[in-house]
Write an enzyme that holds these catalytic residues in place. Structure first.
Site, PDB file in Angstrom:
ATOM      1  N   HIS A   1      15.834 -29.861 -12.752  1.00 51.08           N
ATOM      2  CA  HIS A   1      14.969 -29.099 -13.720  1.00 51.08           C
ATOM      3  C   HIS A   1      15.520 -27.709 -13.880  1.00 51.08           C
ATOM      4  CE1 HIS A   1      13.703 -28.029  -9.789  1.00 51.08           C
ATOM      5  NE2 HIS A   1      12.974 -26.960 -10.231  1.00 51.08           N
ATOM      6  N   ASP A   2      16.526 -27.174 -13.286  1.00 45.79           N
ATOM      7  CA  ASP A   2      17.060 -26.111 -13.305  1.00 45.79           C
ATOM      8  C   ASP A   2      18.172 -25.800 -14.062  1.00 45.79           C
ATOM      9  OD1 ASP A   2      15.701 -24.706  -9.801  1.00 45.79           O
ATOM     10  OD2 ASP A   2      14.835 -24.812 -11.789  1.00 45.79           O
TER      11      ASP A   2
ATOM     12  N   GLU B   1      16.261 -26.709  -0.667  1.00 41.96           N
ATOM     13  CA  GLU B   1      17.117 -26.071  -2.000  1.00 41.96           C
ATOM     14  C   GLU B   1      17.512 -24.543  -1.469  1.00 41.96           C
ATOM     15  OE1 GLU B   1      15.157 -23.930  -4.878  1.00 41.96           O
ATOM     16  OE2 GLU B   1      16.556 -24.537  -6.394  1.00 41.96           O
TER      17      GLU B   1
ATOM     18  N   ASP C   1       7.779 -31.740  -3.696  1.00 41.26           N
ATOM     19  CA  ASP C   1       8.216 -30.418  -3.676  1.00 41.26           C
ATOM     20  C   ASP C   1       7.338 -29.213  -3.121  1.00 41.26           C
ATOM     21  OD1 ASP C   1      10.545 -29.266  -6.690  1.00 41.26           O
ATOM     22  OD2 ASP C   1       9.763 -28.419  -4.636  1.00 41.26           O
TER      23      ASP C   1
ATOM     24  N   ASP D   1      11.443 -25.757  -1.498  1.00 44.05           N
ATOM     25  CA  ASP D   1      12.084 -24.553  -2.503  1.00 44.05           C
ATOM     26  C   ASP D   1      12.486 -23.417  -2.197  1.00 44.05           C
ATOM     27  OD1 ASP D   1      11.760 -24.254  -5.472  1.00 44.05           O
ATOM     28  OD2 ASP D   1      10.693 -22.572  -4.987  1.00 44.05           O
TER      29      ASP D   1
HETATM   30  O1  TEU Z   1      14.831 -22.748  -7.804  1.00 45.27           O
HETATM   31  C1  TEU Z   1      15.508 -21.699  -7.119  1.00 45.27           C
HETATM   32  C2  TEU Z   1      16.292 -20.708  -8.056  1.00 45.27           C
HETATM   33  O2  TEU Z   1      16.723 -19.693  -7.606  1.00 45.27           O
HETATM   34  C3  TEU Z   1      16.463 -21.111  -9.551  1.00 45.27           C
HETATM   35  O3  TEU Z   1      16.105 -20.187 -10.199  1.00 45.27           O
HETATM   36  C4  TEU Z   1      17.818 -21.436  -9.896  1.00 45.27           C
HETATM   37  O4  TEU Z   1      18.716 -20.302  -9.211  1.00 45.27           O
HETATM   38  C5  TEU Z   1      18.048 -20.572 -11.257  1.00 45.27           C
HETATM   39  O5  TEU Z   1      17.031 -21.077 -11.888  1.00 45.27           O
HETATM   40  C6  TEU Z   1      19.161 -21.694 -12.015  1.00 45.27           C
HETATM   41  O6  TEU Z   1      20.502 -20.816 -11.747  1.00 45.27           O
HETATM   42  C7  TEU Z   1      13.571 -23.006  -7.563  1.00 45.27           C
HETATM   43  C8  TEU Z   1      13.002 -23.925  -8.269  1.00 45.27           C
HETATM   44  O7  TEU Z   1      13.871 -25.209  -8.308  1.00 45.27           O
HETATM   45  C9  TEU Z   1      13.091 -23.193  -9.803  1.00 45.27           C
HETATM   46  O8  TEU Z   1      12.474 -24.116 -10.576  1.00 45.27           O
HETATM   47  C10 TEU Z   1      11.998 -22.077  -9.443  1.00 45.27           C
HETATM   48  O9  TEU Z   1      12.037 -21.404 -10.777  1.00 45.27           O
HETATM   49  C11 TEU Z   1      12.274 -21.115  -8.392  1.00 45.27           C
HETATM   50  O10 TEU Z   1      12.915 -21.712  -7.313  1.00 45.27           O
HETATM   51  C12 TEU Z   1      11.211 -20.405  -7.960  1.00 45.27           C
HETATM   52  O11 TEU Z   1      10.255 -20.981  -7.346  1.00 45.27           O
END
Ligand code: TEU
Ligand code: CA
Length: 557
Positions: free
Chosen positions: A326-327, A253, A101, A202
């Site tokens: 994870h999000d 992403e 990642d 990311d």
């Molecule tokens: O996530 C991108 C992001 O925008 C997420 O925050 C998502 O939109 C939201 O949490 C769920 O709706 C990436 C990573 O996957 C996330 O874990 C990080 O917090 C973020 O970028 C910053 O690096």
């Protein structure tokens, strides 16, 4: 699966590990690299091909590793670089691949670059980040951060603000600065030389900002930093500098990416990325305050999104397929039915629905067990910066009543996915024998790996079978997709066709019996490829699907 084979990742299944919550090996309540090594045979049994490892680089963990302070160091809580080298070797020994990642839209504010940049306006590293003067002691513009609140942080010493689209400890890198870009490519090549097999990039569609960073009408700066003016130039440069011809898989992403842009990002002729993570389907039911307001969603809406992505990327792009990561909340709670009587059958139905589509499927740790969301009884129990900041910005300001916010965090919050994997029914589900960094599921005695491995008809073995089918049946990888019964609010059905073979996939997303007519001119006995009810039989072209019943049939049209 050999990286020399073009598009090797098209028939692969990816398993995402969130290391903090996977397996603790040294009793500090935090998952770690040695813990992952201990569980590689489990993943090999499942049959997955690629492990996507959420960040393990050095980090102060303000955003659990998505705030990197040293791209060439391993976070001490996770172990050492020797542990990482052993993990990579053990993954490769089992014929699996490792995707790292890579978070390069921003660094941690504890990264050496930022520590230097904030020393003075003429520091050599100043232009690694995005600094602007304020206006009448206000931030340079009205953009709000993805976690809520202003996207600017004032630095007293140099009397300027720096941009952070996420947490204030995550300053955005200035990709206009070609030295920054070269630094990033060097970091990526350093990991490629170690032997990693690809990257999940990311929020990579955030790296090009519109010059001038224009004020936005409502504080939403996304039109000025998503899919920006130089994004394709940067991705093609990254491809030349890092990826060119070494068979890496590149996953981008991309919050808010649309199919039109996704085709540009994933068309192989453009040499940018191989696939993108889109967000349309996981945001159904979001309300006025985004994920912090829970609204109803219809299956026709979800089918419309999936059908659009399947059809519009069919010729010249490639889909990532996922329900959770994870999000996101847990798949079975978000899209299935986590009442115990329906939990497993609906988890299997979701798996059929996703894994029979065209694209590369991603399994988030615990999804293969049918893990559900977890109720956090107070904001103090939460760990996720997005939830904690959201609480401050929406709850404490009175915009959203606390009970509503906590319900939204339960239904849409990221901590659901960060509740540790349960390995057995011992304390903390066998994740750790000390106090875990985040609460464990209150269902670990019934939903755990050991129980799944002991039950032949478990969710685990059902996922294993789907993965085997993807490895053996070309129709799943290459077959054309056609949506059926678009207007039906309970049944998600489609066909996949390749040469003279057609498979029909029918999934009942409801807890009621639903009739479904197989679209055949004449009925002849279809072959059952897989079904989530062990006693499924088909007697005529009208089948009655039971609650959350899913079937894949080989039909002859
Ligand atoms: O996530 C991108 C992001 O925008 C997420 O925050 C998502 O939109 C939201 O949490 C769920 O709706 C990436 C990573 O996957 C996330 O874990 C990080 O917090 C973020 O970028 C910053 O690096
Ligand atoms: Ca540990």
């Amino acid at each position: 699966m050999n990286r020399e084979n073009k598009d090797w990742w098209k028939s692969a299944v990816v398993y995402q590990i969130y290391p903090r919550s996977f397996q603790d090996s040294n009793g500090d309540g935090i998952g770690d690299l040695k813990g992952i090594i201990r569980r590689l045979d489990y993943l090999n049994t499942l049959g997955i091909d690629i492990i996507w490892l959420s960040p393990v680089y050095d980090s102060p963990n303000d955003d659990n590793g998505y705030d990197i302070s040293d791209y060439r160091g391993i976070m001490s809580e996770f172990g050492t670089m020797e542990d990482f080298d052993l993990l990579l070797q053990e993954i490769h020994n089992r014929g699996m691949k490792l995707v790292m990642d890579m978070v390069v839209n921003h660094t941690s504010d504890e990264h050496a670059w930022f520590q230097e940049a904030k020393k003075s306006k003429d520091n050599a590293y100043r232009d690694y980040y995005i600094w602007r003067k304020g206006k009448d002691s206000m931030p340079p513009n009205n953009w709000i951060s993805m976690f809520g609140g202003t996207a600017w942080e004032y630095d007293e010493k140099t009397e300027e603000y720096y941009l952070h689209l996420f947490g204030k400890k995550q300053p955005d890198l200035n990709w206009e600065n070609e030295i920054v870009r070269k630094e990033v490519y060097e970091i990526m090549n350093w990991w490629v030389k170690k032997g990693v097999d690809g990257f999940r990039m990311d929020v990579i569609n955030f790296i090009s900002k519109v010059p001038g960073l224009p004020e936005s009408a409502d504080g939403n700066g996304k039109p000025y930093y998503e899919n920006g003016p130089r994004i394709h130039e940067y991705l093609r440069e990254m491809n030349r500098e890092v990826v060119e011809n070494n068979g890496l898989v590149m996953i981008g992403e991309m919050p808010d990416v649309c199919t039109k842009d996704a085709v540009l990002y994933t068309n192989p002729a453009r040499k940018e990325l191989d696939m993108v993570f889109s967000f349309e389907h996981v945001e159904v039911g979001y309300g006025e305050y985004g994920k912090w307001s829970v609204g109803p969603w219809k299956l026709t809406e979800l089918k419309g999104i999936f059908g659009k992505w399947q059809n519009e990327l069919n010729e010249e792009g490639w889909n990532s397929l996922y329900w959770s990561n994870h999000d996101q909340p847990r798949a079975v709670s978000r899209f299935g039915d986590d009442r115990e009587e329906y939990r497993e059958v609906s988890a299997k139905m979701l798996a059929v629905c996703l894994h029979m589509m065209k694209g590369t499927p991603f399994i988030f740790q615990g999804e293969e067990l049918g893990m559900t969301n977890t109720r956090f009884t107070s904001i103090q129990e939460h760990r996720d910066i997005e939830i904690l900041t959201g609480y401050k910005e929406y709850c404490k300001t009175g915009l959203i009543p606390e009970s509503e916010f906590m319900q939204a965090a339960y239904e849409h919050g990221r901590d659901n996915a960060r509740v540790p994997v349960a390995w057995d029914d011992t304390v903390n589900g066998g994740f750790t024998d000390k106090k875990p960094w985040i609460k464990v599921s209150d269902k670990y005695k019934t939903i755990n790996v050991k129980k799944n491995l002991e039950a032949p008809d478990s969710v685990f073995y059902f996922y294993k079978r789907l993965i085997e089918l993807r490895h053996s049946e070309k129709i799943i990888v290459d077959g054309d997709f056609r949506m059926l019964c678009e207007k039906d609010e309970d049944i998600f059905a489609y066909t996949r066709s390749l040469a003279d073979k057609t498979w029909l996939i029918a999934c009942n997303f409801s807890c009621y019996n639903r009739k479904f007519t197989i679209p055949l001119e004449h009925f002849d006995d279809p072959g059952v490829i897989i079904a989530n009810y062990t006693d499924f039989t088909v007697q005529s072209s009208v089948i009655e699907l039971r609650p959350y019943e899913a079937v894949v049939l080989e039909i002859h049209i």
